[in-house]
Design a protein around this motif. Structure first.
Motif, PDB file in Angstrom:
ATOM      1  N   THR A  31       0.835  -1.209   0.000  1.00 47.88           N
ATOM      2  CA  THR A  31       0.000   0.000   0.000  1.00 47.88           C
ATOM      3  C   THR A  31       0.865   1.252   0.000  1.00 47.88           C
ATOM      4  O   THR A  31       0.621   2.193  -0.775  1.00 47.88           O
ATOM      5  CB  THR A  31      -0.955  -0.007   1.204  1.00 47.88           C
ATOM      6  OG1 THR A  31      -1.777  -1.184   1.130  1.00 47.88           O
ATOM      7  CG2 THR A  31      -1.838   1.216   1.224  1.00 47.88           C
ATOM      8  N   LEU A  32       1.892   1.280   0.841  1.00 48.62           N
ATOM      9  CA  LEU A  32       2.782   2.442   0.896  1.00 48.62           C
ATOM     10  C   LEU A  32       3.549   2.619  -0.418  1.00 48.62           C
ATOM     11  O   LEU A  32       3.673   3.739  -0.931  1.00 48.62           O
ATOM     12  CB  LEU A  32       3.763   2.309   2.061  1.00 48.62           C
ATOM     13  CG  LEU A  32       3.175   2.443   3.465  1.00 48.62           C
ATOM     14  CD1 LEU A  32       4.171   1.995   4.517  1.00 48.62           C
ATOM     15  CD2 LEU A  32       2.720   3.879   3.723  1.00 48.62           C
TER      16      LEU A  32
ATOM     17  N   ALA B 209       1.184   3.871  -3.101  1.00 51.02           N
ATOM     18  CA  ALA B 209       0.819   5.268  -2.861  1.00 51.02           C
ATOM     19  C   ALA B 209       1.948   6.206  -3.278  1.00 51.02           C
ATOM     20  O   ALA B 209       1.698   7.251  -3.904  1.00 51.02           O
ATOM     21  CB  ALA B 209       0.466   5.476  -1.390  1.00 51.02           C
TER      22      ALA B 209
ATOM     23  N   SER C 252      -0.765  13.345   0.747  1.00 52.53           N
ATOM     24  CA  SER C 252      -0.356  12.012   1.214  1.00 52.53           C
ATOM     25  C   SER C 252      -1.542  11.123   1.542  1.00 52.53           C
ATOM     26  O   SER C 252      -1.564   9.943   1.173  1.00 52.53           O
ATOM     27  CB  SER C 252       0.555  12.136   2.433  1.00 52.53           C
ATOM     28  OG  SER C 252       1.793  12.693   2.052  1.00 52.53           O
TER      29      SER C 252
ATOM     30  N   LEU D  34      -2.668   7.647  -0.338  1.00 47.56           N
ATOM     31  CA  LEU D  34      -2.870   6.433   0.447  1.00 47.56           C
ATOM     32  C   LEU D  34      -4.239   5.822   0.152  1.00 47.56           C
ATOM     33  O   LEU D  34      -4.364   4.614  -0.041  1.00 47.56           O
ATOM     34  CB  LEU D  34      -2.720   6.767   1.928  1.00 47.56           C
ATOM     35  CG  LEU D  34      -2.422   5.646   2.894  1.00 47.56           C
ATOM     36  CD1 LEU D  34      -1.167   4.897   2.502  1.00 47.56           C
ATOM     37  CD2 LEU D  34      -2.269   6.206   4.297  1.00 47.56           C
TER      38      LEU D  34
ATOM     39  N   TYR E 168      -4.838  -0.113   4.665  1.00 46.56           N
ATOM     40  CA  TYR E 168      -4.909   1.350   4.599  1.00 46.56           C
ATOM     41  C   TYR E 168      -4.658   1.961   5.982  1.00 46.56           C
ATOM     42  O   TYR E 168      -3.846   2.872   6.135  1.00 46.56           O
ATOM     43  CB  TYR E 168      -6.280   1.773   4.061  1.00 46.56           C
ATOM     44  CG  TYR E 168      -6.619   3.225   4.273  1.00 46.56           C
ATOM     45  CD1 TYR E 168      -6.086   4.212   3.449  1.00 46.56           C
ATOM     46  CD2 TYR E 168      -7.488   3.608   5.293  1.00 46.56           C
ATOM     47  CE1 TYR E 168      -6.407   5.546   3.633  1.00 46.56           C
ATOM     48  CE2 TYR E 168      -7.813   4.946   5.481  1.00 46.56           C
ATOM     49  CZ  TYR E 168      -7.273   5.909   4.655  1.00 46.56           C
ATOM     50  OH  TYR E 168      -7.591   7.231   4.840  1.00 46.56           O
TER      51      TYR E 168
ATOM     52  N   GLY F 123      -1.314   4.001   7.089  1.00 45.77           N
ATOM     53  CA  GLY F 123      -1.456   5.370   7.588  1.00 45.77           C
ATOM     54  C   GLY F 123      -0.831   5.545   8.958  1.00 45.77           C
ATOM     55  O   GLY F 123      -0.151   6.552   9.221  1.00 45.77           O
TER      56      GLY F 123
ATOM     57  N   TRP G  65       7.873   9.046   3.484  1.00 50.03           N
ATOM     58  CA  TRP G  65       7.295   7.914   2.743  1.00 50.03           C
ATOM     59  C   TRP G  65       8.337   6.798   2.561  1.00 50.03           C
ATOM     60  O   TRP G  65       8.044   5.628   2.804  1.00 50.03           O
ATOM     61  CB  TRP G  65       6.803   8.370   1.362  1.00 50.03           C
ATOM     62  CG  TRP G  65       5.434   8.953   1.374  1.00 50.03           C
ATOM     63  CD1 TRP G  65       5.102  10.266   1.444  1.00 50.03           C
ATOM     64  CD2 TRP G  65       4.208   8.232   1.323  1.00 50.03           C
ATOM     65  NE1 TRP G  65       3.731  10.407   1.437  1.00 50.03           N
ATOM     66  CE2 TRP G  65       3.163   9.180   1.352  1.00 50.03           C
ATOM     67  CE3 TRP G  65       3.883   6.872   1.249  1.00 50.03           C
ATOM     68  CZ2 TRP G  65       1.819   8.814   1.312  1.00 50.03           C
ATOM     69  CZ3 TRP G  65       2.550   6.521   1.198  1.00 50.03           C
ATOM     70  CH2 TRP G  65       1.531   7.472   1.237  1.00 50.03           C
TER      71      TRP G  65
END
Length: 156
Positions: free
Chosen positions: A64-65, A68, A91, A95, A106, A110, A144
């Protein structure tokens, strides 16, 4: 009553003699096969042994990171809005786009991102948007990248 034997001079048993005697009594008896080694120990000579590369699966938070950040690289990064008129995102917007839904990956991504932002920029940040809006693109990217490395290291 005591049935102990006092003598210790027993004659050893000849296994071949017993086998011959049983063959005489039952001629239809199949011969006893020779024992074979287990299949796991037999390695054919023509099969080369090669090294197998280990494959490490990417965890859902790391994916996910990473997705993103790739979204930010492709569409652009912005401040003060979820999505600007050119399609760039902040950001939290990136995400959300990467996760597709507000699922466990998610939320965990986060939380990891915000934790890394606090490590690098102080504990005062309560939300990703507030941190995002107060920092430069290079500072945001640094957080990030560090969060992705941590997710990779934690295998999550």
């Amino acid at each position: 009553m005591n049935t102990r034997t006092q003598t210790t001079d027993f004659t050893p048993v000849d296994q071949d003699l017993y086998e011959k005697a049983f063959r005489l009594l039952d001629p239809d008896l199949d011969p006893i096969p020779e024992p074979t080694p287990p299949a796991a120990l037999v390695v054919p000579a023509q099969v080369p042994l090669t090294a197998v590369a280990l494959v490490r699966l990417t965890g859902p938070v790391e994916k996910t990171l990473t997705d993103a950040l790739a979204f930010l690289d492709t569409h652009g990064w912005t401040r003060y809005s979820l999505i600007n008129t050119q399609g760039a995102r902040c950001s939290i917007g990136a995400l959300r786009a990467a996760a597709g839904a507000r699922n466990t990956a998610y939320r965990d991504a986060g939380n990891l991102l915000l934790d890394e932002a606090r490590r690098q920029h102080g504990k005062k940040w309560q939300t990703i948007p507030s941190w995002n809006d107060c920092h430069s693109g290079a500072e945001v990217r640094s957080v990030w990248e560090a969060a992705i490395r941590r997710a990779h290291h934690l295998n999550i």
